[in-house]
Motif scaffolding. Structure first.
Motif, mmCIF file in Angstrom:
data_model
loop_
_atom_site.group_PDB
_atom_site.id
_atom_site.type_symbol
_atom_site.label_atom_id
_atom_site.label_comp_id
_atom_site.label_asym_id
_atom_site.label_seq_id
_atom_site.Cartn_x
_atom_site.Cartn_y
_atom_site.Cartn_z
ATOM 1 N N VAL A 440 59.464 -13.254 -36.291
ATOM 2 C CA VAL A 440 58.397 -14.151 -36.910
ATOM 3 C C VAL A 440 58.793 -14.834 -38.079
ATOM 4 O O VAL A 440 58.708 -15.869 -38.200
ATOM 5 C CB VAL A 440 57.265 -13.125 -37.009
ATOM 6 N N GLN A 467 62.998 -22.600 -31.760
ATOM 7 C CA GLN A 467 61.993 -21.651 -32.000
ATOM 8 C C GLN A 467 61.933 -20.901 -30.762
ATOM 9 O O GLN A 467 61.732 -19.719 -30.467
ATOM 10 C CB GLN A 467 60.899 -22.240 -32.525
ATOM 11 N N ILE A 471 61.437 -16.464 -28.839
ATOM 12 C CA ILE A 471 60.377 -15.928 -28.230
ATOM 13 C C ILE A 471 60.980 -15.390 -26.823
ATOM 14 O O ILE A 471 60.795 -14.162 -26.436
ATOM 15 C CB ILE A 471 59.357 -16.617 -28.116
ATOM 16 N N GLU A 524 52.483 -11.898 -30.978
ATOM 17 C CA GLU A 524 51.364 -12.581 -30.339
ATOM 18 C C GLU A 524 50.118 -13.114 -31.527
ATOM 19 O O GLU A 524 49.771 -14.070 -31.430
ATOM 20 C CB GLU A 524 50.481 -11.490 -29.674
ATOM 21 N N ALA A 527 51.838 -15.995 -33.271
ATOM 22 C CA ALA A 527 51.569 -17.019 -32.474
ATOM 23 C C ALA A 527 50.229 -17.719 -32.446
ATOM 24 O O ALA A 527 49.838 -18.915 -32.292
ATOM 25 C CB ALA A 527 52.049 -16.828 -30.962
ATOM 26 N N CYS A 528 49.186 -16.884 -32.576
ATOM 27 C CA CYS A 528 47.833 -17.252 -32.554
ATOM 28 C C CYS A 528 47.642 -17.969 -34.055
ATOM 29 O O CYS A 528 46.926 -19.135 -33.908
ATOM 30 C CB CYS A 528 46.762 -16.152 -32.698
ATOM 31 N N TRP A 530 49.811 -19.399 -35.663
ATOM 32 C CA TRP A 530 50.713 -20.810 -35.592
ATOM 33 C C TRP A 530 49.788 -21.854 -34.709
ATOM 34 O O TRP A 530 50.041 -23.060 -34.950
ATOM 35 C CB TRP A 530 52.025 -20.644 -34.855
ATOM 36 N N ASN A 531 49.202 -21.398 -33.811
ATOM 37 C CA ASN A 531 48.538 -22.266 -32.804
ATOM 38 C C ASN A 531 47.359 -23.084 -33.753
ATOM 39 O O ASN A 531 47.070 -24.270 -33.224
ATOM 40 C CB ASN A 531 48.121 -21.365 -31.683
ATOM 41 N N TYR A 536 51.292 -27.365 -35.979
ATOM 42 C CA TYR A 536 51.432 -27.246 -34.447
ATOM 43 C C TYR A 536 50.213 -27.830 -33.816
ATOM 44 O O TYR A 536 50.290 -28.445 -32.689
ATOM 45 C CB TYR A 536 51.438 -25.701 -34.122
ATOM 46 N N TRP A 591 51.424 -23.011 -28.586
ATOM 47 C CA TRP A 591 52.006 -21.467 -28.391
ATOM 48 C C TRP A 591 51.115 -20.838 -27.160
ATOM 49 O O TRP A 591 51.099 -19.673 -27.325
ATOM 50 C CB TRP A 591 51.767 -20.915 -29.596
ATOM 51 N N THR A 594 52.849 -18.776 -24.695
ATOM 52 C CA THR A 594 53.584 -17.594 -25.479
ATOM 53 C C THR A 594 52.510 -16.547 -25.802
ATOM 54 O O THR A 594 52.838 -15.280 -25.446
ATOM 55 C CB THR A 594 54.199 -18.203 -26.873
ATOM 56 N N ILE A 595 51.343 -17.089 -26.248
ATOM 57 C CA ILE A 595 50.268 -15.860 -26.449
ATOM 58 C C ILE A 595 49.990 -15.317 -25.183
ATOM 59 O O ILE A 595 49.902 -13.961 -25.366
ATOM 60 C CB ILE A 595 49.122 -16.725 -27.042
#
Length: 800
Positions: A440, A467, A471, A524, A527-528, A530-531, A536, A591, A594-595
């Motif tokens: 991360v 990046q 992941i 996860e 990533a949430c 980041w989203n 992003y 993301w 990815t999530i």
């Protein structure tokens, strides 16, 4: 003689007639022939008269031309005499040109001299021009170094002379003269500009620039104003004569160049920049962009007060095109920054990580210009990163560095060890492992570095190249660990030795699975976050806009499949500013997949947890399954069965440990899976296969309640987690008749409800309705019949 001619003529005529007119018919044509010949004779006479008139007219014109040539010749001869000192022939004025032949002879005689005389006249004119330009050059030289006004006056005279004599006849002498004038004008311009610029620089030095400008010195300000005004006057001269200068091939100021006084103010910055940071000095380092950018910012900061308080008003009085001198000065400084970047380009491409540092410093530099000085022009950062080699070096350096650090972290023995203890971070929050925190941090560090990139397409390329591979690598490593765990750990039965201390192998397995669970969960959750971040979200908007432009039916989450082939057209779409009223792209995120991948991985881990704990518990229940004392007369039915007491204790310990390892929702999911396994085991492997009396049924009910308490304790609401086992216990401890004493909560005895349920002739739905009224809803009808048959103390009905 005439008679001879006549005789000959007559003979000739006679021969002609005898030869051509031998018949009477042919003689009739003689009259016609004579008429035609007479007509032809008259036409020839008319043509002779017209030709005679034309000759007379041309003779008059020739005489006039000869007189004109004579006059011109006299003029040229006079010029020749003045130059060469020759004596003009006094009889030339008496030359007679009455005869046309004499005129032509005279013109021919003067032809060679005429060109010579013309050249002599031109030479006289050229000598005068040369004398003038030399005098102008001498005036300019005498004005050096202090009389700048004299140089300006000389320049003005030189430009005027160039306008008159710079172009013209395409002759060697004229071209050489024009080139001499052009060169002289250029030299005067360079000297005048240099002198004024030196004066400007000297006045700035007296005002302590590049330090904080001191405007208290009136003498320094007057010197500054004088130099500034002279530079403005020089530009005026050039702009007013720009057309003539261009016609003569002279470019004193480049087309579209900024105002000359402001250009030299910026040049003062340029001189210091070249000296300190574009030389062999120690300060000229490509890996220290903060050094030279801070120096430039300092010079701008110290110059701005002078620009705002003094130069703007001074410039407005020059009559040049109106500009904001502060913004224009900054605009002139930016090419200096760009030149420094191009100078260090090779070093940037050899070490791509320097590009990230340069980009960050440039972004801060430009942001300061916008915020502090309201600069709205184009910056340098975007052009700097438009260089494909430089940006590619940065992307590759980020990718290589991230993968290297990740591989070092994943290879460490403590890769999946938690960073924080359980008492520091609760079970309901993700507890990162070493590798999760490292991954991360690497992803966030990369994002923070490329956040300054103006281009959405370049950001996406960085995301896809530097990046996402992290992941992907983390997910692949977790899946590899889980595959190995499934192959090895769950292939063996529980290997616990009684009397040993410390956690059982199942507890260790759960701890390992929990570490993997928290690894996936932590990433996860990151990533949430980041989203939903601004960086992003903007990238996702660009992806959705690009997808809608290319194919309205395509899924924007598939953007990575074609990003390697993006070109300038794709960049224009991706980098476009989104419309404010278009929020269709808010659904989803960059993301999102990815999530989803990490969420699915967590569910797999929870499934393995449930399998591990269920396998351990079921293995310990083997002895309980083989118990054959369910039909005894033992009165101690309030205690758990002896063979089950250790299982209950260890299960309680596992559940307690699990509640500390995973969040509540995950714990509930694991325990519900465990409850289903235990519930099925108690019903299918115990209750339906052994014989019971009422006492045995009550003992089974006690065991079921013990299991239920252990498994349902962490579950809020107190709902029964072993519904089939509980219903089985109610049937097994139900009194055989209404006269029997019992602790059962069944409202009817077996002999009261079993005839309806056990009779094959009765409709199955009716039987199930009867069971539902008794509170038995989860057991199948066949299971109920098997349980009733296992009641050895009830023989009231036999199933056919």
């Amino acid at each position: 003689m005439a008679s001879v001619v006549n005789v000959e003529t007559r003979d000739t005529i006679r021969q002609f007639l005898d030869g051509h007119f031998t018949t009477i018919d042919s003689l009739e044509q003689v009259g016609e022939l004579l008429s035609a010949e007479e007509h032809t004779h008259k036409q020839l006479e008319e043509e002779e008269r017209v030709a005679s008139r034309r000759v007379n007219e041309l003779s008059v014109k020739a005489a006039a031309a000869a007189n004109g040539v004579h006059a011109k010749a006299l003029e040229l001869i006079d010029i020749h005499s003045q130059i060469a000192g020759s004596i003009t022939d006094s009889d030339t004025s008496k030359w007679d040109f009455g005869d046309g032949t004499a005129v032509m002879d005279f013109v021919g005689a003067l032809a060679s001299d005429l060109q010579t005389y013309w050249k002599l006249r031109q030479a006289k004119e050229y000598m005068g021009v040369v004398l003038n330009i030399e005098q102008i050059a001498e005036r300019a030289a005498q004005a050096l170094p202090g009389d700048t006004q004299g140089m300006v006056s000389a320049l003005s005279s030189g430009v005027e002379l160039l306008s008159k004599h710079g172009g013209g006849v395409n002759q060697e002498g004229a071209q050489q003269l024009a080139e001499h004038i052009r060169q002289t004008v250029c030299n005067i311009w360079e000297n005048a500009e240099r002198a004024a610029a030196n004066g400007l620089g000297e006045s700035l030095r007296k005002m302590r620039w590049p330090g904080k400008v001191d405007q208290s010195s009136d003498a320094a300000l007057r010197e500054f104003d004088a130099s500034f005004s002279i530079l403005a006057r020089l530009e005026h001269i050039v702009r007013e004569s720009e057309t003539e200068l261009q016609r003569n091939g002279v470019e004193l100021l480049p087309e579209g160049a900024a105002a000359l006084p402001l250009t030299h103010l910026a040049r003062a910055v340029d001189i210091r920049m070249r000296f300190h940071f574009e030389s062999a000095r120690e300060t000229s380092r490509a890996d220290k962009p903060e050094l030279w950018l801070s120096r430039i910012m300092g010079m701008v900061r110290n110059m701005v007060p002078l620009l705002e308080s003094h130069v703007q008003d001074l410039y407005n009085r020059t009559g040049l095109a109106a500009v904001d001198v502060r913004s224009k000065f900054i605009e002139l400084v930016l090419p200096i920054v760009e030149r420094k970047l191009m100078r260090d380009r090779e070093e940037y491409q050899n070490n791509g990580l320097i590009v990230a540092q340069v980009a960050r410093e440039l972004a801060g530099f430009e942001q300061t210009l916008r915020d502090a000085y309201f600069f709205e022009g184009a910056g340098v950062l975007e052009r700097f990163l438009d260089d494909s080699g430089t940006f590619a070096a940065w992307v590759e350096a980020e990718r290589a560095r991230a993968i290297k650090l990740y591989m070092e972290a994943i290879a460490a023995p403590d890769a999946f060890e938690p960073v924080y203890a359980v008492d520091v971070v609760g079970a309901d929050e993700p507890r990162p492992s070493q590798i999760a925190q490292r991954a991360v941090m690497l992803i966030e560090d990369i994002g923070e570095r490329y956040e300054v990139i103006p281009s959405c397409m370049q950001r996406l390329q960085m995301l896809a190249t530097a990046q996402f591979p992290l992941i992907i690598a983390l997910v692949e490593d977790l899946e590899s660990e889980l595959d190995e765990f499934s192959r090895v750990s769950l292939a063996f039965m529980r290997d616990a030795v009684e009397g040993t201390s410390g956690p059982t192998s199942t507890a260790a397995q759960l701890q390992q699975l929990a570490a993997w669970y928290h690894t996936a969960w932590f990433v996860e959750e990151a990533a949430c976050d980041w989203n939903c971040s601004e960086l992003y979200v903007a990238m996702w908007a660009g992806v959705c806009r690009h997808t809608a432009t290319r194919d309205s039916n395509a899924d924007p989450r598939d953007w990575r499949e074609g990003c390697d082939a993006w070109d300038e057209r794709d960049q224009r779409v991706l980098d476009a500013t989104p419309a404010l009223d278009n929020d269709a792209w808010l659904d989803g995120g960059i993301w999102e997949r990815t999530i989803g991948t990490l969420g699915a991985l967590r569910q797999r881990i929870l499934g393995l947890m449930g399998r591990a704990i269920s396998k351990d518990v079921i293995a310990q229940l083997r002895a309980y399954r083989k118990k054959t004392t369910w039909a005894t007369e033992d009165e101690n039915r309030d205690s758990v069965s002896a063979v089950l007491s250790v299982v209950i204790l260890e299960l309680a310990h596992l559940v307690e440990n699990l509640s500390e390892l995973v969040p509540y929702t995950a714990l509930v999911r694991v325990l519900r899976g465990l409850a289903n396994e235990v519930d099925s085991f108690l019903v299918d492997r115990v209750a339906c296969v052994h014989s019971f009396n009422t006492n045995g049924g009550e003992q089974f009910a006690t065991d079921v309640r013990a299991f239920d308490r252990v498994i349902s304790l962490p579950i809020e609401g107190g709902a029964r987690v072993l519904p089939r086992a509980y219903e089985s216990a109610r049937i097994l401890c139900c009194p055989a008749s209404s006269t029997d004493s019992t602790t059962s909560d069944m409202t009817l005895a077996l002999d009261e409800w079993t005839p309806t349920v056990l009779d094959p002739a009765i409709d199955e739905d009716e039987a199930l309705m009867v069971l539902a009224k008794l509170g038995i809803r989860r057991l199948a009808l066949n299971d109920v019949r098997r349980l009733v048959r296992n009641r050895i103390d009830f023989a009231g009905y036999t199933i056919a």
